[in-house]
Design an enzyme around this catalytic site. Structure first.
Site, PDB file in Angstrom:
ATOM      1  N   ASP A  40      17.493  12.529   3.494  1.00 14.37           N
ATOM      2  CA  ASP A  40      18.223  12.507   2.230  1.00 14.37           C
ATOM      3  C   ASP A  40      18.763  13.901   1.925  1.00 14.37           C
ATOM      4  OD1 ASP A  40      19.024  12.442  -0.480  1.00 14.37           O
ATOM      5  OD2 ASP A  40      17.649  10.786  -0.899  1.00 14.37           O
ATOM      6  N   SER A 131      -2.085   8.495   5.991  1.00 11.16           N
ATOM      7  CA  SER A 131      -2.176   7.050   5.847  1.00 11.16           C
ATOM      8  C   SER A 131      -2.681   6.699   4.447  1.00 11.16           C
ATOM      9  CB  SER A 131      -3.066   6.451   6.941  1.00 11.16           C
ATOM     10  OG  SER A 131      -3.001   5.035   6.928  1.00 11.16           O
ATOM     11  N   LYS A 134      -4.521   1.212   1.788  1.00 17.08           N
ATOM     12  CA  LYS A 134      -3.971  -0.129   2.021  1.00 17.08           C
ATOM     13  C   LYS A 134      -3.957  -0.503   3.499  1.00 17.08           C
ATOM     14  CE  LYS A 134      -1.378   0.050  -2.267  1.00 17.08           C
ATOM     15  NZ  LYS A 134      -2.181   1.204  -2.741  1.00 17.08           N
ATOM     16  N   LYS A 146       1.026   0.588   7.963  1.00 14.70           N
ATOM     17  CA  LYS A 146       0.263   1.835   7.994  1.00 14.70           C
ATOM     18  C   LYS A 146      -0.989   1.692   8.873  1.00 14.70           C
ATOM     19  CE  LYS A 146       1.211   5.135   5.808  1.00 14.70           C
ATOM     20  NZ  LYS A 146       2.052   6.292   6.213  1.00 14.70           N
ATOM     21  N   ARG A 261       1.652  -8.146  -8.660  1.00 18.55           N
ATOM     22  CA  ARG A 261       2.906  -8.115  -7.897  1.00 18.55           C
ATOM     23  C   ARG A 261       2.671  -8.571  -6.458  1.00 18.55           C
ATOM     24  NH1 ARG A 261       5.146  -2.187  -8.218  1.00 18.55           N
ATOM     25  NH2 ARG A 261       3.077  -1.823  -7.345  1.00 18.55           N
ATOM     26  N   GLU A 264      -0.420  -7.213  -3.814  1.00 16.78           N
ATOM     27  CA  GLU A 264      -1.420  -6.336  -4.427  1.00 16.78           C
ATOM     28  C   GLU A 264      -2.835  -6.888  -4.250  1.00 16.78           C
ATOM     29  OE1 GLU A 264       0.303  -3.657  -7.979  1.00 16.78           O
ATOM     30  OE2 GLU A 264      -0.037  -5.738  -8.523  1.00 16.78           O
TER      31      GLU A 264
END
Length: 347
Positions: A40, A131, A134, A146, A261, A264
């Site tokens: 970016d 990492s 999750k 991951k 969501r 999750e």
């Protein structure tokens, strides 16, 4: 900084929250050069101007490289002369990865393979891969990607030569880009109710400074192929939301529950039961050595394996649970929160 004196450190995804925190920690030390590698150009330009303004005497230590971990040649181009790498480039928003899982595969898995391939070829001394909790018992695309990132790193470590490869796994980093606390602050400032997905969810919480401490611990004490984990405390989402309300004048009674969501979990795990078999308790950290047995499994049926140790799964339900006052104190200690409170009080 001792081992970093005169050395070149590269940070992939370096324009993110972690990269900025590393710059603030390292720039005024005797490190030689810090390379920011990301795709970016706008964020790089913003970062360049920011550090030229606030640290003009050392800003020339930062070198910016446009590139993408998804492209192997891009990684090879930037790697020449690099001593150490903090690999932070990732897609980490759970809902985004759930809707675009192949994008998570390209960045988190293939990107990690590219970074490590280039690092090994160039003879980089050490790579620390970041990492997430999750990745342990993953149920969403971000966590699965991951988890495979960790697998790639461990597999690469088996033939990495002079390049040490370690992974660090940590929980929610408060006030990092895209995290929930800045959202809640914006909601309070706008006079709106703050929104939570499920009040009883538990999450590990740590600061960006603690995330850097974990990476530096892995850098100093980790062996090739190790996974390093910090013993972080946790709190419920409700407690965290109430703490932010108390700090910023929000109304706790108006907290709005919007539902879980995509992807999750109710709680997160940093150390799985399976990893406990080999894990080493190092006080404030766990070290999980790589399983470097070969592919000839027949001999293990004949010889057996050593007895597993007595550690048990470490998750956000059985770690130290912070109460409201403890959570508020931890949040209030963050520089981001102090700056936001100062802005609010100056109006």
């Amino acid at each position: 900084m001792g081992v970093f004196t005169g050395k070149t450190l590269m940070i992939t995804g370096g324009t993110g929250s972690f990269g900025n925190a590393v710059l603030n920690r390292f720039l005024q030390t005797d490190i030689g050069e810090i390379r920011i590698f990301s795709r970016d150009e706008k964020k790089q330009d913003d970062m360049r101007h920011e550090y030229q303004a606030k640290m003009p005497e050392v800003a020339e230590k930062i070198q910016f490289y446009i590139g993408d971990v998804r492209d192997l040649q891009s990684c090879k181009t930037v790697m020449h002369g690099v001593d150490y790498i903090f690999h932070a480039a990732a897609l980490k928003q759970v809902p985004s990865c759930e809707f675009f899982p192949m994008e998570a595969v390209k960045t988190n898995i293939i990107g990690t393979d590219n970074v490590l391939t280039a690092a090994i070829e160039e003879g980089v001394e050490a790579v620390i891969c970041l990492s997430t909790d999750k990745a342990a018992y993953p149920i969403n695309s971000m966590g699965k990607s991951k988890s495979l990132e960790e697998s790639v790193a461990i597999a690469k470590s088996r033939y990495s030569g002079k390049t040490k490869i370690c992974c660090t796994r940590y929980g929610n980093v408060m006030c990092s880009r895209g995290s929930v606390i800045p959202l809640w602050i914006d909601q309070i400032k706008a006079g709106n109710s703050i929104t939570v997905t499920e009040p009883s969810m538990t999450r590990f919480i740590m600061s960006l400074e603690e995330a850097i401490d974990l990476v530096l611990f892995a850098f100093e004490y980790g062996n090739n192929g190790d996974l390093l984990i910090m013993k972080a405390p946790a709190c419920t989402i409700q407690t965290q939301a109430e703490a932010v309300c108390e700090l910023f004048g929000g109304k706790k009674e108006d907290i709005k529950v919007i539902g879980i969501r995509h992807g999750e979990k109710m709680y997160e795990t940093l150390l799985t039961n399976e990893e406990c078999a080999k894990a080493v308790d190092m006080g404030n950290f766990y070290r999980v050595p790589a399983d470097n047995r070969g592919l000839n499994y027949d001999k293990y049926f004949k010889e057996g394996d050593e007895e597993r140790n007595t550690l048990t799964e470490f998750n956000s339900n059985n770690t130290k649970r912070l109460n409201l006052e403890e959570t508020k104190a931890k949040i209030a200690s963050l520089s981001y929160i102090q700056e936001e409170l100062e802005k609010m009080n100056s109006k």
